[in-house]
Each structure stands twice: as structure tokens, then as C-alpha cells.
Design an enzyme around this catalytic site. Structure first.
Site, short mmCIF file in Angstrom:
data_model
loop_
_atom_site.label_atom_id
_atom_site.label_comp_id
_atom_site.label_asym_id
_atom_site.label_seq_id
_atom_site.Cartn_x
_atom_site.Cartn_y
_atom_site.Cartn_z
CG HIS A 64 14.64 109.96 51.21
ND1 HIS A 64 15.57 109.21 51.84
CD2 HIS A 64 14.15 110.61 52.40
CE1 HIS A 64 15.65 109.26 53.04
NE2 HIS A 64 14.82 110.24 53.27
CE LYS A 95 9.17 113.54 47.25
NZ LYS A 95 8.84 112.85 48.83
CB THR A 98 6.18 113.58 54.63
OG1 THR A 98 6.72 112.57 53.92
CG2 THR A 98 6.43 112.93 56.04
CB THR A 147 5.33 111.10 49.73
OG1 THR A 147 6.78 111.45 49.52
CG2 THR A 147 5.10 109.61 49.49
CB SER A 189 7.38 118.90 53.10
OG SER A 189 8.09 119.85 53.81
N GLY A 190 8.83 116.44 54.64
CA GLY A 190 9.91 116.37 55.70
C GLY A 190 10.78 117.37 55.96
CG ASP A 221 10.80 112.86 58.22
OD1 ASP A 221 9.94 111.96 57.49
OD2 ASP A 221 11.67 113.47 57.53
CG HIS A 235 14.83 116.76 55.76
ND1 HIS A 235 15.08 116.55 54.55
CD2 HIS A 235 13.65 115.69 55.98
CE1 HIS A 235 14.33 115.72 54.07
NE2 HIS A 235 13.68 114.93 54.99
#
Length: 293
Positions: free
Chosen positions: A162, A166, A189, A192, A217-218, A223, A250
Site C-alpha cells: 500500500h 512502499k 502492481t 510498486t 495498479s491496485g 490485485d 479499492h
């Protein structure tokens, strides 16, 4: 060490259930470590009925979940002033479709483990891997039955963090770059993944060759993409540094990945704390040296 122990009904209602698979694989290690277990009522009763951990004094029965047994484990993860009432972590074998897995006490158990840097082990694979890790730290020889968890060259590793975590992920990956580079593939993701690639290039990884395969990305579904790899048994280990203090837009996607991990309970290892992840890396190096790798 002292761990909480609970399992949803699915995981102890038949002879081949997850709780018994874990105990068959790890009972010897549990006894070697003299691992204390505070087991919620129904879980304890299932172990006794199956004749497992027979005569093992460090296995202590706690109330049923409906009587507050899981709530007591949450308080003990935080730490209680009475002797013998501070847990070093929790093993909670989760059935992702059991409504009790999202009760407040179940969510709080994981959250407090993450906050306090303690292991939260929600799958058979995670629990087996953790017992082997602690055996290695205790100076015991490698358990050959755990070798499949350490065949890194044939495994895919997910590295997820998250926003607030990071930096911790980058520090962790840089500190353990050689070990993590042994994995056959690494996935991550969005941001990161990009930052991890930049770190790898700065350490001599071939320029332009991704160290981490980047997904979305998330918030844009990364995810969910990694969850699909987990469900297909194409990703065996996830290191997911969660920030327990911030509401996530999210959240449903995060829960999706967590549900995928618990669905693949015999195959997926998930680590949610930098402290626990580093302890695993240290054990992996020790295990490799003792195995002559």
C-alpha cells in the site's frame, strides 16, 4: 513461542480438512518447538476428537467463538498484563465463504497482527512455512517435507505494498535482493512494480529487463490480476505490506486477493508484515546453507 489457533468449520469437519493436514505435517515441529497454542473452543475440540496433539500440555482450550474465544485472542495479540497472555501471532485457517471470517473479531485479529508486526497465518501453506521457519531459527535441521516451499526458482513471488508501505517494500527488497532474485518470476502492481524495477536496475539487473512483471495498479484491478495467478496456482508466495491505518478506496479488490489466497490454502503463502517477511528471508538463507544450497 505462543500462538493463537482457530479454524473455520470447513477446515475441521472431515478427516482431510485443512486443520488436520496442517497438524499431520507439522505436529513433530510443534512439539520440537514446544509451541504454545491457545485454541478457540471448536478448533480445540476437533483436534482432541481427531486424536492429534495427544497429551500436549501447551495446547490450551479457549471459549467457543460465540462466547468470545476469538475476541480473547485479539486482546492477547495486543498483549495482556497476566503472564502467558501475550501471543506472538495467530494461525487462523480461513474459509473465505464462511460469514464468520468477516466478523469484527476476525478482521481485528489480522489487523492487530499487522500493526504489531506479528505473523497472521490464514492458510495451511503459510502455517507450514512458518513452523519450518521457526524450526530453522531454533537450530533444527531442515524438514525435507517442507522443501517444496523453498523451490524458489520454480515459483512466482508477488510483491505488493500500500502507499504508506512502499518505502518499506523498497527497503525490504533491496536488503534481500539476492534471495528475491532467485524466484523464477516476480510480479507486482503498478507503482510498486515500477519502483522495484528501478531499484533492481540500480543494483545491476540488466537495464530495461523487468525484475518485476508489472500488472495494473491496485485501484485499476492489479490485485484481481494477481488473485487470478494465485487461484491458478501460478503464484505460490505473496509478500503484501498492508497499511492497517488507512481506509482504502479499492478495499474490495484487496479482499479479493486475500480471498484467493485462502481459497488456495494448501499452496499459497502470504506474509503481511515487514518484520515477519524479514524473519522469513533470514530463515531461508539459513535453511539454504544447511541444505548445501
Amino acid at each position: 513461542m505462543l500462538m493463537g489457533l482457530a479454524a473455520n468449520r470447513l477446515h475441521h469437519q472431515s478427516e482431510d480438512a485443512a486443520l488436520f493436514a496442517f497438524l499431520r505435517a507439522c505436529e513433530a515441529g510443534i512439539r520440537e518447538l514446544r509451541l504454545g497454542l491457545h485454541a478457540v473452543g471448536r478448533t480445540h475440540d476437533a483436534i482432541a476428537a481427531a486424536g492429534m496433539l495427544r497429551g500436549y500440555a501447551p495446547l490450551v482450550r479457549y471459549p467457543y467463538g460465540r462466547e468470545g474465544g476469538l475476541m480473547k485472542l485479539v486482546a492477547e495479540v495486543v498483549g495482556m498484563p497476566e503472564p502467558g497472555r501475550t501471543l506472538d501471532g495467530a494461525i487462523y485457517l480461513i474459509d473465505p465463504v464462511d460469514p464468520s471470517s468477516i466478523f469484527p473479531e476476525a478482521l481485528a485479529l489480522k489487523r492487530q497482527c499487522v500493526i504489531h508486526g506479528k505473523p497472521f497465518l490464514s492458510t495451511v501453506a503459510s502455517a507450514r512455512d512458518w513452523v519450518e521457519m521457526e524450526r530453522i531459527h531454533s537450530g533444527l535441521p531442515p524438514d525435507r517435507h517442507a522443501d517444496r516451499f523453498h523451490d524458489y526458482e520454480a515459483q512466482t513471488l508477488a510483491l505488493i505494498a500500500h502507499d504508506a508501505m512502499k518505502g518499506a517494500m523498497l527497503d525490504f527488497a533491496a536488503r534481500n535482493f539476492d534471495l528475491l532474485s532467485r524466484f523464477g518470476c516476480r510480479v507486482g502492481t503498478g507503482t510498486t512494480g515500477q519502483r522495484l524495477n528501478e531499484m533492481a536496475w540500480s543494483r545491476g539487473w540488466p537495464a530495461g529487463e523487468p525484475w518485476v512483471q508489472r500488472f495494473n495498479s491496485g485501484p485499476l484491478g492489479g490485485d484481481a490480476q494477481i488473485a487470478d495467478l494465485v487461484l491458478e496456482r501460478r503464484c505460490r508466495r505473496a509478500i503484501f505490506f498492508e497499511d492497517p491505518h488507512v481506509a482504502r478506496q479499492h478495499e474490495a479488490d484487496i479482499q479479493l486477493l486475500e480471498r484467493a489466497v485462502t481459497t488456495a490454502t494448501h499452496d499459497a503463502v502470504c506474509t503481511t508484515s515487514p518484520v515477519v517477511a524479514q524473519r522469513w528471508c533470514d530463515a531461508a538463507r539459513l535453511r539454504g546453507s544447511r541444505a548445501g544450497r
